[in-house]
Write a protein that holds these residues in place. Structure first.
Motif, PDB file in Angstrom:
ATOM      1  N   VAL A  10     -33.558  -0.059 -46.002  1.00 11.73           N
ATOM      2  CA  VAL A  10     -34.794  -0.773 -45.671  1.00 11.73           C
ATOM      3  C   VAL A  10     -36.046   0.019 -46.023  1.00 11.73           C
ATOM      4  O   VAL A  10     -37.144  -0.551 -46.077  1.00 11.73           O
ATOM      5  CB  VAL A  10     -34.822  -1.152 -44.176  1.00 11.73           C
ATOM      6  CG1 VAL A  10     -33.648  -2.047 -43.840  1.00 11.73           C
ATOM      7  CG2 VAL A  10     -34.820   0.084 -43.291  1.00 11.73           C
ATOM      8  N   ARG A  13     -38.755  -0.390 -50.752  1.00 12.25           N
ATOM      9  CA  ARG A  13     -39.394  -1.704 -50.763  1.00 12.25           C
ATOM     10  C   ARG A  13     -38.738  -2.660 -51.754  1.00 12.25           C
ATOM     11  O   ARG A  13     -38.681  -3.865 -51.522  1.00 12.25           O
ATOM     12  CB  ARG A  13     -40.876  -1.540 -51.086  1.00 12.25           C
ATOM     13  CG  ARG A  13     -41.687  -2.807 -50.947  1.00 12.25           C
ATOM     14  CD  ARG A  13     -43.163  -2.540 -51.177  1.00 12.25           C
ATOM     15  NE  ARG A  13     -43.672  -1.582 -50.211  1.00 12.25           N
ATOM     16  CZ  ARG A  13     -44.922  -1.089 -50.238  1.00 12.25           C
ATOM     17  NH1 ARG A  13     -45.746  -1.469 -51.200  1.00 12.25           N
ATOM     18  NH2 ARG A  13     -45.316  -0.236 -49.329  1.00 12.25           N
ATOM     19  N   ALA A  16     -36.096  -5.073 -50.338  1.00 17.57           N
ATOM     20  CA  ALA A  16     -36.593  -6.266 -49.650  1.00 17.57           C
ATOM     21  C   ALA A  16     -37.014  -7.339 -50.660  1.00 17.57           C
ATOM     22  O   ALA A  16     -36.740  -8.527 -50.478  1.00 17.57           O
ATOM     23  CB  ALA A  16     -37.765  -5.899 -48.744  1.00 17.57           C
ATOM     24  N   THR A 105     -28.900 -12.110 -45.921  1.00 12.54           N
ATOM     25  CA  THR A 105     -29.522 -12.717 -47.099  1.00 12.54           C
ATOM     26  C   THR A 105     -28.855 -14.039 -47.454  1.00 12.54           C
ATOM     27  O   THR A 105     -29.532 -15.025 -47.798  1.00 12.54           O
ATOM     28  CB  THR A 105     -29.439 -11.760 -48.298  1.00 12.54           C
ATOM     29  OG1 THR A 105     -30.060 -10.513 -47.960  1.00 12.54           O
ATOM     30  CG2 THR A 105     -30.140 -12.336 -49.512  1.00 12.54           C
TER      31      THR A 105
END
Length: 252
Positions: A10, A13, A16, A105
């Motif tokens: 996490v 970046r 994400a 996801t």
């Protein structure tokens, strides 16, 4: 190890953005394909919702590949395994984190696809009817197949240790090889095709679609659970090979 691997995942970046891009691409693809589906095509509402998997699997493959290769591409492998000499614990942590990230996801992507295909299903495309045999299972199969592809990418990444090699190899197994063999049907090619990890896409098919697939093939008729067993075996074998290399060889 789970906390450490989750922090690494996490804190980057781009991971994400990859997850968001996978969700968006899945929903857009399903929405676009749903516009061309008509009742006489024999497609079900579950197929309309899950049709974005053809693109989504690339995102899940890349997710797993990035987790599996990160220690080696960033040069932190020696530091990590000096802190955790039991190397298989690191791999186990990566498996847990990758599965969790892929699960979340996939669920979000499935929900986004459901919303994105609402206009198509309200028009000429078939409605999502849970009473259709295998429709609910196909929705669950989308999530299961997505997690399996992510773990396959992780295993290939931990085994090959190079993102480009991992992604290309995964695409050959999941997409390119399947399409090439499908373009040249025959007993041998259909048998080889059935044994590729792309057979995991059978998890997304309802009963009628599976019957049509089995009727058209000259190879083994795997059904839904056979396809799931094939992709599951690939995941276990690749992760096993990665664990062997990680434990028996150096970290270069």
């Amino acid at each position: 190890m789970l906390r450490a691997e989750w922090t690494k995942l996490v804190s980057v970046r781009s991971n994400a953005w990859l997850a968001l891009g996978t969700v968006a691409a899945t929903a857009v693809t399903a929405s676009g394909l749903g516009l061309f589906v008509r009742p006489e095509d024999g497609r079900s509402g579950s197929w309309v919702v899950t049709s974005g998997f053809v693109v989504a699997q690339v995102g899940f493959l890349v997710l797993g590949a990035l987790v599996g290769t990160s220690e080696h591409t960033t040069g932190t492998a020696r530091t990590t395994f000096a802190a955790v000499p039991r190397r298989l614990l690191v791999l186990a942590g990566q498996v847990g984190v990758t599965a969790a990230a892929a699960l979340v996801t996939a669920l979000v992507a499935l929900g986004a696809s459901y919303l994105a295909t609402s206009p198509a299903r309200a028009g000429d495309a078939p409605a999502l009817d849970p009473s259709v045999p295998g429709a609910s299972r196909a929705l669950l199969g989308f999530v299961v197949a997505s997690v399996a592809v992510a773990l396959l990418g992780l295993g290939l990444g931990a085994l090959l240790r190079r993102p480009a090699d991992t992604i290309v190899g995964g695409l050959v197994l999941l997409v390119v090889g399947d399409q090439l063999l499908a373009a040249n049907p025959g007993r041998l090619t259909d048998t080889v095709r059935a044994l590729l990890p792309s057979s995991g896409a059978r998890l997304l098919q309802d009963d009628a679609a599976l019957a049509a697939l089995d009727a058209a093939t000259l190879g083994p008729r795997l059904g839904v659970w056979g396809g799931g067993a094939v992709v599951g075996a690939w995941v276990l074998v690749v992760l096993g090979a990665a664990a062997y290399r990680l434990r028996r060889h150096d970290l270069r």
